[in-house]
Design a protein around this motif. Structure first.
Motif, PDB file in Angstrom:
ATOM      1  N   GLY A  95      90.463  24.424 -17.988  1.00 19.28           N
ATOM      2  CA  GLY A  95      91.696  23.674 -18.109  1.00 19.28           C
ATOM      3  C   GLY A  95      92.731  24.205 -17.142  1.00 19.28           C
ATOM      4  O   GLY A  95      92.402  24.668 -16.053  1.00 19.28           O
ATOM      5  N   LYS A  96      93.990  24.172 -17.516  1.00 18.87           N
ATOM      6  CA  LYS A  96      95.047  24.638 -16.614  1.00 18.87           C
ATOM      7  C   LYS A  96      95.035  26.155 -16.525  1.00 18.87           C
ATOM      8  O   LYS A  96      94.652  26.856 -17.445  1.00 18.87           O
ATOM      9  N   GLY A  97      95.484  26.661 -15.401  1.00 14.09           N
ATOM     10  CA  GLY A  97      95.529  28.103 -15.206  1.00 14.09           C
ATOM     11  C   GLY A  97      95.365  28.452 -13.749  1.00 14.09           C
ATOM     12  O   GLY A  97      95.725  27.682 -12.866  1.00 14.09           O
ATOM     13  N   LYS A  98      94.803  29.622 -13.492  1.00 14.34           N
ATOM     14  CA  LYS A  98      94.596  30.085 -12.128  1.00 14.34           C
ATOM     15  C   LYS A  98      93.603  29.188 -11.393  1.00 14.34           C
ATOM     16  O   LYS A  98      92.798  28.492 -12.004  1.00 14.34           O
ATOM     17  N   VAL A  99      93.681  29.216 -10.066  1.00  6.99           N
ATOM     18  CA  VAL A  99      92.616  28.605  -9.273  1.00  6.99           C
ATOM     19  C   VAL A  99      91.312  29.255  -9.711  1.00  6.99           C
ATOM     20  O   VAL A  99      91.244  30.483  -9.861  1.00  6.99           O
ATOM     21  N   GLU A 100      90.279  28.457  -9.926  1.00  6.35           N
ATOM     22  CA  GLU A 100      89.035  29.023 -10.421  1.00  6.35           C
ATOM     23  C   GLU A 100      87.865  28.763  -9.479  1.00  6.35           C
ATOM     24  O   GLU A 100      87.776  27.710  -8.850  1.00  6.35           O
ATOM     25  N   VAL A 101      87.008  29.759  -9.414  1.00  8.08           N
ATOM     26  CA  VAL A 101      85.751  29.676  -8.671  1.00  8.08           C
ATOM     27  C   VAL A 101      84.635  29.842  -9.686  1.00  8.08           C
ATOM     28  O   VAL A 101      84.618  30.812 -10.449  1.00  8.08           O
ATOM     29  N   VAL A 102      83.711  28.887  -9.715  1.00 13.13           N
ATOM     30  CA  VAL A 102      82.626  28.916 -10.683  1.00 13.13           C
ATOM     31  C   VAL A 102      81.289  28.906  -9.944  1.00 13.13           C
ATOM     32  O   VAL A 102      81.032  28.003  -9.139  1.00 13.13           O
ATOM     33  N   GLU A 103      80.461  29.898 -10.214  1.00 14.24           N
ATOM     34  CA  GLU A 103      79.102  29.883  -9.687  1.00 14.24           C
ATOM     35  C   GLU A 103      78.181  29.301 -10.753  1.00 14.24           C
ATOM     36  O   GLU A 103      78.066  29.833 -11.859  1.00 14.24           O
ATOM     37  N   VAL A 104      77.521  28.201 -10.428  1.00 12.64           N
ATOM     38  CA  VAL A 104      76.480  27.641 -11.291  1.00 12.64           C
ATOM     39  C   VAL A 104      75.178  28.294 -10.849  1.00 12.64           C
ATOM     40  O   VAL A 104      74.779  28.196  -9.682  1.00 12.64           O
ATOM     41  N   PHE A 105      74.502  28.975 -11.767  1.00 11.61           N
ATOM     42  CA  PHE A 105      73.367  29.824 -11.397  1.00 11.61           C
ATOM     43  C   PHE A 105      72.321  29.821 -12.497  1.00 11.61           C
ATOM     44  O   PHE A 105      72.505  29.244 -13.568  1.00 11.61           O
ATOM     45  N   SER A 106      71.226  30.511 -12.242  1.00  9.94           N
ATOM     46  CA  SER A 106      70.232  30.790 -13.278  1.00  9.94           C
ATOM     47  C   SER A 106      69.467  32.053 -12.913  1.00  9.94           C
ATOM     48  O   SER A 106      69.175  32.300 -11.740  1.00  9.94           O
ATOM     49  N   PHE A 107      69.144  32.841 -13.930  1.00 12.46           N
ATOM     50  CA  PHE A 107      68.264  33.990 -13.714  1.00 12.46           C
ATOM     51  C   PHE A 107      66.879  33.530 -13.265  1.00 12.46           C
ATOM     52  O   PHE A 107      66.129  34.314 -12.680  1.00 12.46           O
ATOM     53  N   GLY A 108      66.540  32.281 -13.524  1.00  8.62           N
ATOM     54  CA  GLY A 108      65.240  31.762 -13.121  1.00  8.62           C
ATOM     55  C   GLY A 108      65.180  31.286 -11.689  1.00  8.62           C
ATOM     56  O   GLY A 108      64.127  30.841 -11.228  1.00  8.62           O
ATOM     57  N   CYS A 109      66.294  31.399 -10.968  1.00  6.85           N
ATOM     58  CA  CYS A 109      66.396  30.895  -9.591  1.00  6.85           C
ATOM     59  C   CYS A 109      66.337  32.050  -8.595  1.00  6.85           C
ATOM     60  O   CYS A 109      67.236  32.890  -8.556  1.00  6.85           O
ATOM     61  N   ILE A 110      65.302  32.081  -7.765  1.00  8.66           N
ATOM     62  CA  ILE A 110      65.173  33.162  -6.800  1.00  8.66           C
ATOM     63  C   ILE A 110      66.279  33.125  -5.751  1.00  8.66           C
ATOM     64  O   ILE A 110      66.722  34.163  -5.251  1.00  8.66           O
ATOM     65  N   HIS A 111      66.782  31.925  -5.438  1.00  8.56           N
ATOM     66  CA  HIS A 111      67.875  31.826  -4.483  1.00  8.56           C
ATOM     67  C   HIS A 111      69.149  32.460  -5.050  1.00  8.56           C
ATOM     68  O   HIS A 111      69.918  33.088  -4.318  1.00  8.56           O
ATOM     69  N   CYS A 112      69.350  32.316  -6.356  1.00  9.04           N
ATOM     70  CA  CYS A 112      70.489  32.961  -7.010  1.00  9.04           C
ATOM     71  C   CYS A 112      70.339  34.481  -6.946  1.00  9.04           C
ATOM     72  O   CYS A 112      71.322  35.204  -6.772  1.00  9.04           O
ATOM     73  N   ALA A 113      69.113  34.957  -7.097  1.00  9.07           N
ATOM     74  CA  ALA A 113      68.858  36.395  -6.988  1.00  9.07           C
ATOM     75  C   ALA A 113      69.204  36.898  -5.595  1.00  9.07           C
ATOM     76  O   ALA A 113      69.817  37.960  -5.431  1.00  9.07           O
TER      77      ALA A 113
END
Length: 215
Positions: A47-65
């Protein structure tokens, strides 16, 4: 769903060595529809607040690793007034336990560093960390978290509700693969050539928000 993403990352090693980067001191320039995409109906995580950065990830994703060291660096480089979050994607049944484990660990007090350490254990040490029971045992060994409590939390109503909410948000953002970075609920990373560029695009969009786009 992941075919396009897989093809994109297959070329990372080839493109990284010969990619031209901006001249030193020059501000990078990125294009909506190319390196990033505007989200049709903006929706923030908090919601409202600071500028936010969100990483959508998974432990099952080698690229995320592979991205993990870079995203850890990104967190340190973000300016004050910017909040960083992670959202685990449960795109399929195989990835659901990873999202459950992430939230259970968070609820039961595992430190932030445990995310990177689990990535390392799974993908670099090749430990069998796929089933929820396996991850419960790992968190008990490394952080002393009771396995029964971990399992109950991971499969409990609060975590289920959170993952359902995350799934709706991920769909609203148009995320189709991981890792994807979303800035202020307005922009998501798109056609990225390497992880350095992913961080550069994120910082470019953050700067844009801090200079007047953030509401």
């Amino acid at each position: 769903m992941f075919k396009r993403l897989s093809l994109l990352f297959v070329g990372l090693a080839l493109t990284a060595a010969c990619s031209a980067r901006p001249a030193e001191g020059a501000a990078p320039s990125f294009t909506d529809g190319a390196e990033y995409a505007s989200i049709a109906t903006p929706k923030r995580l908090d919601g409202k607040g600071k500028v936010e950065v969100v990483e959508v990830f998974s432990f099952g994703c080698i690229h995320c690793a592979h991205y993990e060291p870079k995203v850890e660096a990104l967190q340190k480089e973000l300016p004050k007034g910017v909040a960083f979050h992670r959202v685990p994607a449960a795109f399929n049944d195989a990835w659901l336990p990873f999202a459950q484990a992430y939230y259970a660990a968070k609820e039961l007090g595992a430190p932030d560093k445990s995310t990177g350490e689990l990535f390392d254990a799974k993908w670099n040490q090749h430990m069998p960390l796929n089933a929820l029971e396996e991850m419960a045992a790992w968190y008990k060994q490394h952080y002393g978290i009771d396995s029964a409590k971990f399992m109950a939390t991971a499969r409990g109503p609060e975590v289920k509700k959170q993952i359902e909410s995350d799934t709706k948000l991920i769909q609203a953002w148009g995320v189709e693969g991981t890792p994807t970075v979303v800035v202020d609920g307005k922009y998501r990373s798109k056609d990225i050539k390497d992880f350095d560029q992913l961080n550069d695009v994120t910082k470019y969009l953050v700067d844009r928000e801090l200079k007047g786009g953030h509401k």
